[in-house]
Design a protein around this motif. Structure first.
Motif, PDB file in Angstrom:
ATOM      1  N   ALA A  11       0.810  -1.203  -0.054  1.00  0.00           N
ATOM      2  CA  ALA A  11      -0.031  -0.081   0.052  1.00  0.00           C
ATOM      3  C   ALA A  11       0.680   1.098   0.186  1.00  0.00           C
ATOM      4  O   ALA A  11       2.064   1.004   0.521  1.00  0.00           O
ATOM      5  N   ASN A  12       0.500   2.375  -0.269  1.00  0.00           N
ATOM      6  CA  ASN A  12       1.027   3.724  -0.437  1.00  0.00           C
ATOM      7  C   ASN A  12       0.801   4.122   0.899  1.00  0.00           C
ATOM      8  O   ASN A  12       0.272   5.283   1.248  1.00  0.00           O
ATOM      9  N   ALA A  13       1.505   3.590   2.131  1.00  0.00           N
ATOM     10  CA  ALA A  13       1.316   4.152   3.440  1.00  0.00           C
ATOM     11  C   ALA A  13       2.135   5.299   3.436  1.00  0.00           C
ATOM     12  O   ALA A  13       3.276   5.305   2.933  1.00  0.00           O
ATOM     13  N   THR A  14       1.576   6.305   4.264  1.00  0.00           N
ATOM     14  CA  THR A  14       2.517   7.478   4.329  1.00  0.00           C
ATOM     15  C   THR A  14       2.752   7.599   5.798  1.00  0.00           C
ATOM     16  O   THR A  14       2.165   7.170   6.519  1.00  0.00           O
ATOM     17  N   PRO A  15       3.599   8.459   6.252  1.00  0.00           N
ATOM     18  CA  PRO A  15       3.952   8.843   7.544  1.00  0.00           C
ATOM     19  C   PRO A  15       2.748   9.267   8.520  1.00  0.00           C
ATOM     20  O   PRO A  15       1.761   9.825   8.068  1.00  0.00           O
ATOM     21  N   ARG A  16       2.528   8.773   9.732  1.00  0.00           N
ATOM     22  CA  ARG A  16       1.052   8.886  10.493  1.00  0.00           C
ATOM     23  C   ARG A  16       1.623  10.212  11.307  1.00  0.00           C
ATOM     24  O   ARG A  16       2.519  10.571  11.787  1.00  0.00           O
ATOM     25  N   PRO A  61      15.100  13.772  13.224  1.00  0.00           N
ATOM     26  CA  PRO A  61      15.118  13.467  11.606  1.00  0.00           C
ATOM     27  C   PRO A  61      13.912  14.365  10.919  1.00  0.00           C
ATOM     28  O   PRO A  61      12.663  14.588  11.551  1.00  0.00           O
ATOM     29  N   HIS A  62      14.125  14.328   9.611  1.00  0.00           N
ATOM     30  CA  HIS A  62      13.126  15.305   8.892  1.00  0.00           C
ATOM     31  C   HIS A  62      12.894  14.477   7.591  1.00  0.00           C
ATOM     32  O   HIS A  62      13.677  13.450   7.246  1.00  0.00           O
ATOM     33  N   GLY A  63      11.615  14.679   6.836  1.00  0.00           N
ATOM     34  CA  GLY A  63      11.588  14.147   5.571  1.00  0.00           C
ATOM     35  C   GLY A  63      11.320  12.588   5.391  1.00  0.00           C
ATOM     36  O   GLY A  63      10.849  12.071   6.434  1.00  0.00           O
ATOM     37  N   ASP A  64      11.943  12.110   4.303  1.00  0.00           N
ATOM     38  CA  ASP A  64      11.732  10.643   4.429  1.00  0.00           C
ATOM     39  C   ASP A  64      12.590   9.928   5.478  1.00  0.00           C
ATOM     40  O   ASP A  64      12.180   8.847   5.790  1.00  0.00           O
ATOM     41  N   GLY A  65      13.535  10.459   5.800  1.00  0.00           N
ATOM     42  CA  GLY A  65      14.350   9.733   6.758  1.00  0.00           C
ATOM     43  C   GLY A  65      13.583   9.566   8.206  1.00  0.00           C
ATOM     44  O   GLY A  65      13.592   8.383   8.910  1.00  0.00           O
ATOM     45  N   ALA A  66      12.653  10.547   8.518  1.00  0.00           N
ATOM     46  CA  ALA A  66      11.896  10.372   9.837  1.00  0.00           C
ATOM     47  C   ALA A  66      10.958   9.437   9.433  1.00  0.00           C
ATOM     48  O   ALA A  66      10.303   8.528  10.513  1.00  0.00           O
ATOM     49  N   ALA A  67      10.358   9.393   8.222  1.00  0.00           N
ATOM     50  CA  ALA A  67       9.191   8.231   7.958  1.00  0.00           C
ATOM     51  C   ALA A  67       9.742   6.904   8.017  1.00  0.00           C
ATOM     52  O   ALA A  67       9.132   6.117   8.574  1.00  0.00           O
ATOM     53  N   ILE A  68      10.852   6.671   7.538  1.00  0.00           N
ATOM     54  CA  ILE A  68      11.667   5.514   7.378  1.00  0.00           C
ATOM     55  C   ILE A  68      11.892   5.028   8.731  1.00  0.00           C
ATOM     56  O   ILE A  68      11.573   3.650   9.281  1.00  0.00           O
ATOM     57  N   TYR A  69      12.470   5.861   9.685  1.00  0.00           N
ATOM     58  CA  TYR A  69      12.680   5.698  10.984  1.00  0.00           C
ATOM     59  C   TYR A  69      11.643   5.517  11.691  1.00  0.00           C
ATOM     60  O   TYR A  69      11.286   4.446  12.650  1.00  0.00           O
ATOM     61  N   GLY A  70      10.312   6.110  11.548  1.00  0.00           N
ATOM     62  CA  GLY A  70       9.077   5.710  12.332  1.00  0.00           C
ATOM     63  C   GLY A  70       8.598   4.629  12.027  1.00  0.00           C
ATOM     64  O   GLY A  70       7.817   3.803  12.785  1.00  0.00           O
ATOM     65  N   HIS A  71       8.611   4.190  10.640  1.00  0.00           N
ATOM     66  CA  HIS A  71       8.155   2.749  10.399  1.00  0.00           C
ATOM     67  C   HIS A  71       8.857   1.685  11.138  1.00  0.00           C
ATOM     68  O   HIS A  71       8.304   0.763  11.456  1.00  0.00           O
ATOM     69  N   LEU A  72      10.363   1.911  11.180  1.00  0.00           N
ATOM     70  CA  LEU A  72      10.937   0.909  11.509  1.00  0.00           C
ATOM     71  C   LEU A  72      10.686   0.722  13.044  1.00  0.00           C
ATOM     72  O   LEU A  72      10.309  -0.452  13.777  1.00  0.00           O
ATOM     73  N   PRO A 152      -4.349   2.975  11.356  1.00  0.00           N
ATOM     74  CA  PRO A 152      -4.356   4.375  10.240  1.00  0.00           C
ATOM     75  C   PRO A 152      -2.699   4.267   9.890  1.00  0.00           C
ATOM     76  O   PRO A 152      -1.866   4.111  10.202  1.00  0.00           O
ATOM     77  N   PRO A 153      -2.933   5.071   8.522  1.00  0.00           N
ATOM     78  CA  PRO A 153      -1.673   5.141   7.785  1.00  0.00           C
ATOM     79  C   PRO A 153      -0.625   6.233   8.780  1.00  0.00           C
ATOM     80  O   PRO A 153      -1.080   7.023   9.408  1.00  0.00           O
ATOM     81  N   PHE A 154       0.444   5.881   8.448  1.00  0.00           N
ATOM     82  CA  PHE A 154       1.786   6.640   9.343  1.00  0.00           C
ATOM     83  C   PHE A 154       1.883   7.866   8.368  1.00  0.00           C
ATOM     84  O   PHE A 154       2.623   7.853   7.210  1.00  0.00           O
ATOM     85  N   THR A 155       1.816   9.237   8.988  1.00  0.00           N
ATOM     86  CA  THR A 155       2.125  10.386   8.248  1.00  0.00           C
ATOM     87  C   THR A 155       2.844  11.159   9.170  1.00  0.00           C
ATOM     88  O   THR A 155       2.918  11.222  10.377  1.00  0.00           O
ATOM     89  N   LEU A 156       3.846  11.900   8.585  1.00  0.00           N
ATOM     90  CA  LEU A 156       4.570  12.947   9.033  1.00  0.00           C
ATOM     91  C   LEU A 156       4.928  13.966   8.043  1.00  0.00           C
ATOM     92  O   LEU A 156       5.547  13.518   6.838  1.00  0.00           O
ATOM     93  N   THR A 157       4.894  15.122   8.721  1.00  0.00           N
ATOM     94  CA  THR A 157       5.192  16.293   7.491  1.00  0.00           C
ATOM     95  C   THR A 157       6.463  16.269   7.167  1.00  0.00           C
ATOM     96  O   THR A 157       7.286  16.583   8.100  1.00  0.00           O
ATOM     97  N   PRO A 158       7.180  16.280   5.893  1.00  0.00           N
ATOM     98  CA  PRO A 158       8.498  16.085   5.544  1.00  0.00           C
ATOM     99  C   PRO A 158       9.182  17.590   5.629  1.00  0.00           C
ATOM    100  O   PRO A 158       8.282  18.632   5.297  1.00  0.00           O
ATOM    101  N   HIS A 159      10.215  17.603   6.120  1.00  0.00           N
ATOM    102  CA  HIS A 159      10.940  19.172   6.431  1.00  0.00           C
ATOM    103  C   HIS A 159      12.137  18.902   5.628  1.00  0.00           C
ATOM    104  O   HIS A 159      13.056  18.514   5.968  1.00  0.00           O
TER     105      HIS A 159
END
Length: 720
Positions: A11-16, A61-72, A152-159
Motif C-alpha cells: 500500500a502507499n502508506a504515508t507517515p502517521r 529526523p526530517h522528511g523521508d528519513g523520519a518516515a523510514i525511522y518511524g516505520h521501523l 491508520p496510515p503513518f504520516t509525518l510532514t516532511p521538512h
C-alpha cells in the motif's frame, strides 16, 4: 528488501500524524529487540552517530528519513507487543535485511487479503512478509481477529533540510537466498588470547600462512573472507584490556596483496562510492552472507568488521589491507620491502608496548587515551555493562566553543578569522644581523616530541564550555579567553610570544604564560569548563614515554651515554636495525598525530563530503584539548628561547619544533653549553638533537627567496 514484503501488494502508506515515539522509547525498542546501533542505522540508511542523536533527542529526523525511522520503530513495537504495523510504501520502507534474522519476525498489515500459510484462511496480516495470522494459533473459520484491521496510515510532514546534497550509496543487492549460517562472536568470558593480538597473512604456492606476533607461523585454511573470520574467532587471537575496567581489543588481521588474491578479494582500494558501508562491494557481500557488516566508517585500508547483532566496540575483527594503503602508504610509513615476519615483528612489538594497531598511528594514539582512562560501556545490543570504566574518563560528547571549532565544523562556518583561536605553533624567521653574517655556520636542531613534552600537565574537563563575560583569569580553569596580550613586548630578535595582536582568543596555557611575563590579563569574555578538572593525558604520557625509552634502549640509545657518544649513536641511527627504527618512527607518529586526531574531520562516508559537519559523537573528539597542547608547546619553546637570549644568542628561524641559530662552529654545544641555555642535548621529550648544518651564505640566499629556512630543513631532513 530480502523478501520481507510482497512488493506487488504494497500500500502507499504515508507517515502517521503524531510524530515519532519519545527519545527514551526509541532506544528501548532497539535494545529490547536486541539490535545494535549499526543495524538500525543501516536499515534507515543513515549513520550510527546520527541514529544515536535521534535516540538521545539531540537531533530530529526530517522528511523521508523520519518516515523510514518511524516505520521501523512501529514495526519493532508491533513485534514486541504481538500486534501489526502498517506496511510502508517502497520509498519509505526500511532496509529490513539489515536487521538480520529478526526481519523474518516483523508483523505487518497489508491492504489486501491472502491465504494464511498455516490455515489457508484469508488474512491481511503478514509475518516476515508472508501471509500468516499473528500469534501461535489461527482464528476459528469465519471470524476476523481484531488485529487484522489495518492501522491508520503513518504520516509525518516532511521538512527538507537545507545544505549540499547528501551522498546516496549504491543500493544493497538483495540476497538470492537467506543466510544459512551466521558466524557468532564468542562471549567475553570465553575469549582466549594466547596467540597474541594480531596476525599477518601472506600467500605463497597456494598456501595462506599466518605470521604471529611471537614469531610462530601457522597455516590458515581459509579460501574466502567468511572462512578467515571464522578462523580468527576459533584461534586465540586478540588482546586483554589495557586496564581491567576497559574493553578488550579484537584481533587484527593484516592482509598482504597475495593474501587478498588468495581470498578472492580485490587487491586495489575501492572507489569512494564503493567504500560506503551499504555499498555492494564484494567484501561486504561476503560478510553479509554470514550476518556480519563493517562499522560506520565503511571500507578502507583499515576497517572494522563485526556481527550485525554485535557491538563494534567489543565484538570486532580489525583488518589492515596493505595493497589498499595500510601500513606502507599511511603515517606508519613502513617499508614495502619488509618481509611478513618483519612486518609482524614491528606491529607485534607496537601492540605489546602500546596497544593493538587499529588504524594509522594517530588513531591508535587517540584510542590509547581512552584505553588508559576507559569510560563505562554497555553492550550496544543487550545493554549489559561490559566495562566498568575508570575515574577521570571522558564520557560526554562535548561541542567546541565557536572559537575552538576546527575548519569545516558547523560552528566555524562563516566565522570571521579574528574569532578563531590565535594559538598556533611558531613559524617565523628574520634576516641575520650584521654581526651574525660574520658567522660561517647556520645550525638546525629539533626539540624531541615538541607537543608531547609537558602535555601530561594539561588540565581537561569532562564538560561543555560555558560562555561568561568579564571573568577573572584562573590559570587552572580550562577554556578559551578573549583577551589582549599585546602589552607583552620582547626583544625584536625573538619570535613573538603569541600569534596575535590586540584582542584575540587564547587558551588557558597561553594566557598563563603571559602572566609569567608580568601581563595582568583582563578578559572581555570567555568559554570556560568549570567543574572537576585533571591531567587527563598523564597516564597516556607515561605509557608512551616508557614504551619509547624501551625502544631507544634496543637501539643502543640511553641517557647514560655522554654527549659525544650520544651524538655518534644518533648519527649512526640510519644503519640500525630496520624493525626497531620502524617501531621508533611509529611511536613518534603516535605521540605527534594523536593530537591532530583530537580535532580531525569525520570520516563517515555520509559526512566526509559535507561542506560543514556536526560534532562527531566521540567523547575524545576534543579540539579544545588540542589547542591547549599547541599553546602549551609554544609557551615552553618561547620560554627556552628567551632564556637562551640572556647569553646573547637569538634564533634566526623557527618552524614549530625546528630552530636555526648562527654559530661559529658546527657543534650544537655552542648553543646548549652557554650558562643560561634553555636547551639540553638528550633523548627525553623536550630535549634537543642536531638536524643539519648549513652555511651562512645558504641561509642568506633563503632569506632573499623570502623562505623560512627552518621550514625547508624540517621538510628535507630526517632527524630520527
Amino acid at each position: 528488501m530480502d523478501g520481507l514484503f510482497d512488493l506487488d501488494a504494497v500500500a502507499n502508506a504515508t507517515p502517521r500524524d503524531g510524530g515519532l515515539p519519545a527519545p527514551g522509547k526509541r532506544s528501548r525498542l532497539r535494545r529490547e529487540s536486541q539490535l545494535s546501533l549499526h543495524q538500525v542505522a543501516d536499515a534507515c540508511d543513515t549513520g550510527e552517530e546520527t541514529l544515536l542523536a535521534w535516540e538521545q533527542g539531540t537531533a530530529t529526523p526530517h522528511g523521508d528519513g523520519a518516515a523510514i525511522y518511524g516505520h521501523l520503530l512501529e514495526a519493532l513495537d508491533a513485534r514486541l507487543n504481538g500486534t501489526a504495523a502498517p506496511q510502508p510504501s517502497p520509498r519509505l520502507m526500511p532496509d529490513w535485511a539489515a536487521l538480520g534474522s529478526l526481519r523474518h519476525e516483523i508483523p505487518t498489515v497489508a491492504p489486501d487479503q491472502a491465504a494464511c500459510r498455516r490455515c489457508q484462511q484469508p488474512t491481511a496480516q503478514r509475518v516476515g512478509g508472508n501471509p500468516q495470522h499473528l500469534g501461535t494459533r489461527c482464528p476459528a473459520p469465519g471470524t476476523t481477529p481484531q488485529s487484522a484491521v489495518p492501522a491508520p496510515p503513518f504520516t509525518l510532514t516532511p521538512h527538507p533540510t537545507p545544505g549540499p546534497p547528501r551522498f546516496v550509496p549504491a543500493p544493497r543487492l538483495p540476497h538470492s537466498t537467506p543466510a544459512t549460517q551466521h558466524l557468532l562472536y564468542p562471549a567475553l568470558a570465553a575469549r582466549r588470547y594466547s596467540d597474541g593480538p594480531l596476525a599477518v597473512l601472506d600467500a605463497a604456492d597456494h598456501i595462506l600462512q599466518a605470521y604471529l606476533a611471537d614469531g610462530r607461523t601457522r597455516p590458515c585454511p581459509a579460501r574466502d573472507l567468511p572462512a578467515l573470520l571464522a578462523w580468527a574467532l576459533s584461534s586465540p587471537l586478540g588482546a586483554v584490556p589495557i586496564r581491567a575496567e576497559g574493553l578488550p581489543c579484537g584481533p587484527l588481521l593484516v592482509l598482504t596483496s597475495t593474501a587478498l588474491a588468495h581470498l578472492g578479494l580485490p587487491t586495489t582500494a575501492p572507489a569512494p562510492a564503493q567504500r560506503h558501508p551499504r555499498s555492494d562491494h564484494p567484501l561486504l557481500q561476503q560478510i553479509r552472507a554470514i550476518g556480519w557488516q563493517s562499522d560506520d566508517e565503511g571500507l578502507g585500508p583499515w576497517m572494522r568488521l563485526h556481527p550485525s547483532n554485535g557491538d563494534p566496540a567489543c565484538d570486532s575483527i580489525h583488518l589492515a589491507l596493505t595493497s589498499w594503503g595500510a601500513v606502507h602508504r599511511d603515517a606508519w610509513n613502513l617499508s614495502p620491502d619488509l618481509a611478513p615476519a618483519q612486518l609482524v615483528a614491528v606491529l607485534g612489538q607496537y601492540a605489546a608496548r602500546l596497544r593493538t594497531p587499529i588504524g594509522p598511528p594517530g588513531a591508535c594514539g587517540r584510542r590509547l587515551m581512552s584505553d588508559l582512562r576507559p569510560p563505562p560501556h554497555r553492550h550496544a545490543t543487550t545493554g549489559a555493562l561490559v566495562a566498568e570504566g575508570a575515574s577521570g574518563a571522558l564520557t560526554s560528547v562535548v561541542a567546541p566553543a565557536c572559537c575552538e571549532a576546527p575548519p569545516g565544523h558547523q560552528l566555524a562556518h562563516q566565522r570571521a578569522e579574528q574569532d578563531a583561536l590565535a594559538d598556533t605553533d611558531v613559524r617565523w624567521w628574520r634576516p641575520p644581523t650584521p654581526d651574525e653574517t660574520e658567522y660561517p655556520h647556520v645550525l638546525c636542531f629539533a626539540v624531541n616530541l615538541h607537543h608531547f613534552a609537558d602535555s601530561n600537565n594539561i588540565r581537561v574537563a569532562n564538560a561543555p564550555a560555558r560562555h561568561v563575560f568579564h571573568p577573572d583569569f584562573d590559570p587552572k580553569m580550562p577554556g578559551s579567553w578573549l583577551v589582549d596580550l599585546s602589552p607583552l613586548t620582547l626583544n625584536p630578535l625573538l619570535p613573538p610570544a603569541f600569534a596575535s595582536s590586540g584582542l584575540a582568543w587564547h587558551t588557558t596555557p597561553a594566557v598563563a604564560y603571559a602572566t609569567l611575563h608580568g601581563v595582568r590579563p583582563q578578559p572581555v569574555q570567555a568559554w570556560l569548563r568549570p567543574g572537576p578538572t585533571g591531567p587527563y593525558l598523564n597516564p597516556w604520557y607515561r605509557h608512551l614515554r616508557l614504551a619509547r625509552v624501551a625502544v631507544l634502549e634496543q637501539l643502543g640509545l640511553t641517557d647514560e651515554l655522554d654527549t659525544g657518544d650520544l651524538l655518534a649513536a644518533l648519527a649512526n641511527l640510519p644503519q640500525a636495525d630496520a624493525v626497531h627504527r620502524a617501531l621508533l618512527h611509529a611511536l613518534h607518529a603516535t605521540a605527534h598525530d594523536a593530537f591532530t586526531a583530537l580535532a580531525q574531520p569525520p570520516t563517515h562516508p555520509d559526512q566526509a563530503g559535507l561542506a560543514t559537519w556536526p560534532t562527531p559523537q566521540h567523547p575524545t573528539w576534543r579540539p579544545d584539548v588540542r589547542a591547549a597542547v599547541t599553546a602549551n608547546a609554544r609557551a615552553n619553546l618561547h620560554r627556552k628561547l628567551c632564556r637562551t637570549s640572556r647569553d646573547g644568542l637569538f634564533p634566526l628561524a623557527v618552524a614549530e619544533d625546528h630552530i636555526l641559530y648562527a654559530t661559529r662552529t658546527p657543534d650544537l654545544a655552542e648553543i646548549t653549553d652557554v650558562p643560561h641555555s634553555g636547551f639540553k642535548i638528550g633523548l627525553s621529550p623536550g630535549h634537543v638533537r642536531p638536524v643539519a648544518v648549513r652555511s651562512m651564505d645558504w641561509y642568506r640566499a633563503r632569506c632573499a627567496e623570502d623562505s623560512n629556512a627552518a621550514e625547508l630543513l624540517k621538510s628535507a631532513c630526517t632527524s630520527w
